[in-house]
Motif scaffolding. Structure first.
Motif, mmCIF file in Angstrom:
data_model
loop_
_atom_site.group_PDB
_atom_site.id
_atom_site.type_symbol
_atom_site.label_atom_id
_atom_site.label_comp_id
_atom_site.label_asym_id
_atom_site.label_seq_id
_atom_site.Cartn_x
_atom_site.Cartn_y
_atom_site.Cartn_z
ATOM 1 N N TRP A 21 -26.547 -7.243 5.863
ATOM 2 C CA TRP A 21 -27.456 -7.006 5.270
ATOM 3 C C TRP A 21 -28.429 -8.055 4.922
ATOM 4 O O TRP A 21 -29.816 -7.784 5.275
ATOM 5 C CB TRP A 21 -27.271 -6.126 3.949
ATOM 6 N N SER A 58 -30.249 -9.056 8.280
ATOM 7 C CA SER A 58 -31.048 -8.077 8.809
ATOM 8 C C SER A 58 -32.592 -8.368 8.123
ATOM 9 O O SER A 58 -33.469 -8.173 8.782
ATOM 10 C CB SER A 58 -30.729 -6.832 8.542
ATOM 11 N N LYS A 66 -33.215 -2.067 11.745
ATOM 12 C CA LYS A 66 -32.763 -0.851 11.534
ATOM 13 C C LYS A 66 -31.175 -0.760 11.973
ATOM 14 O O LYS A 66 -30.286 -0.113 11.197
ATOM 15 C CB LYS A 66 -33.521 0.408 12.174
ATOM 16 N N THR A 67 -30.888 -1.095 13.227
ATOM 17 C CA THR A 67 -29.648 -1.044 13.630
ATOM 18 C C THR A 67 -28.544 -1.797 12.597
ATOM 19 O O THR A 67 -27.504 -1.569 12.415
ATOM 20 C CB THR A 67 -29.614 -1.747 15.124
ATOM 21 N N TYR A 114 -27.744 -0.009 9.688
ATOM 22 C CA TYR A 114 -26.819 0.877 10.051
ATOM 23 C C TYR A 114 -25.498 0.439 10.056
ATOM 24 O O TYR A 114 -24.533 1.106 9.452
ATOM 25 C CB TYR A 114 -27.186 1.742 11.154
ATOM 26 N N GLY A 168 -24.309 -0.440 6.794
ATOM 27 C CA GLY A 168 -23.810 0.732 5.888
ATOM 28 C C GLY A 168 -22.647 1.214 6.234
ATOM 29 O O GLY A 168 -21.726 1.443 5.469
ATOM 30 N N GLY A 169 -22.312 1.161 7.569
ATOM 31 C CA GLY A 169 -20.877 1.848 8.153
ATOM 32 C C GLY A 169 -19.803 0.713 7.496
ATOM 33 O O GLY A 169 -18.935 1.378 7.261
#
Length: 258
Positions: free
Chosen positions: A99, A102, A148-149, A152, A155-156
């Protein structure tokens, strides 16, 4: 090599657990008089311990004390709980790192390229093609991932890590729902581990997959999940058959409380 006595091993560490049943016949089997005073049989190891009992009342209200195989199984579950907890904490840290990455891709990309030029003379000295090294290529590819990837992915990883953490806590506390969760969550990722192993074989991946397969089979069969080997009824019957109080009740011909 002598067989390990899990009952006495735990009692040596935690102390004995004694109980005075209100049923006279059963009470007399668990009690004896010594020169040092009254002694009561430990519900775990079966040895007599001098002193007042830790509790008293009807036999069916005695504390559930793990013995023998159940005690050994609880120890194995705690080892699995520690492993799941470690993976959960590590995954949370990885999710946080992804995160953060990113949100700082451009700055990190520039910093990476700047620092790479510092190491280029050293790499040239050892005849190492720094520009085309597989590690460097992998890092550079990560800079091309969309924000965005990466969110995700973070988050996963976080979701998976939280599941692992909850599973670890549940296994440590000996909860049956955690055993189901451990089997489902571990089995769900076995195909992915198999695919990764097919793409690139390594000793670590083989050991990890083997450990996960053994853990799934051990919990499934040992804990009689999903109705296997008689299901929960057979599991409870096996556990009660090892109970010192119920063994003594059976010896007296008294009804055994389920």
């Amino acid at each position: 090599m002598a067989k390990r006595d899990w009952n006495r091993r735990v009692c040596a560490k935690r102390g004995h657990t004694t109980y005075a049943p209100s049923e006279p016949a059963l009470r007399s089997r668990l009690h004896t008089a010594t020169a040092a005073g009254a002694a009561w049989r430990c519900l775990r190891c079966g040895d007599f311990a001098i002193g007042e009992p830790h509790g008293s009342g009807p036999a069916d209200q005695a504390p559930a004390v793990l013995r023998g195989k159940a005690l050994r199984d609880a120890f194995v579950l705690k080892l699995l709980a520690v492993e799941r907890g470690f993976r959960g904490v590590l995954g949370i840290l990885v999710a946080w790192a992804v995160w953060k990455f990113s949100n700082s891709q451009d700055a990190l990309h520039q910093l990476f390229d700047q620092d790479l030029t510092v190491f280029k003379p050293v790499a040239d000295h050892f005849h190492w093609d720094l520009e085309h090294a597989s590690v460097i290529d992998s890092i550079r590819k990560s800079f091309d991932y969309k924000h965005k990837t990466l969110v995700y992915v973070a988050g996963g990883v976080l979701a998976y890590s939280l599941i692992e953490s909850v599973e670890g806590v549940g296994l440590w506390l000996g909860k049956r729902w955690a055993e189901y969760l451990a089997v489902i969550a571990t089995a769900a990722f076995l195909p992915l581990e198999g695919y990764e192993l097919h793409e690139h074989v390594s000793g670590f991946k083989v050991a990890t997959m083997a450990l996960n397969v053994l853990a799934v089979l051990w919990i499934l069969l040992g804990k009689r999940l999903f109705g296997l080997r008689g299901g929960v009824k057979a599991f409870e019957a096996e556990r009660h058959s090892a109970s010192l109080l119920e063994v003594e009740q059976a010896a007296l011909g008294a009804p055994v409380h389920a």
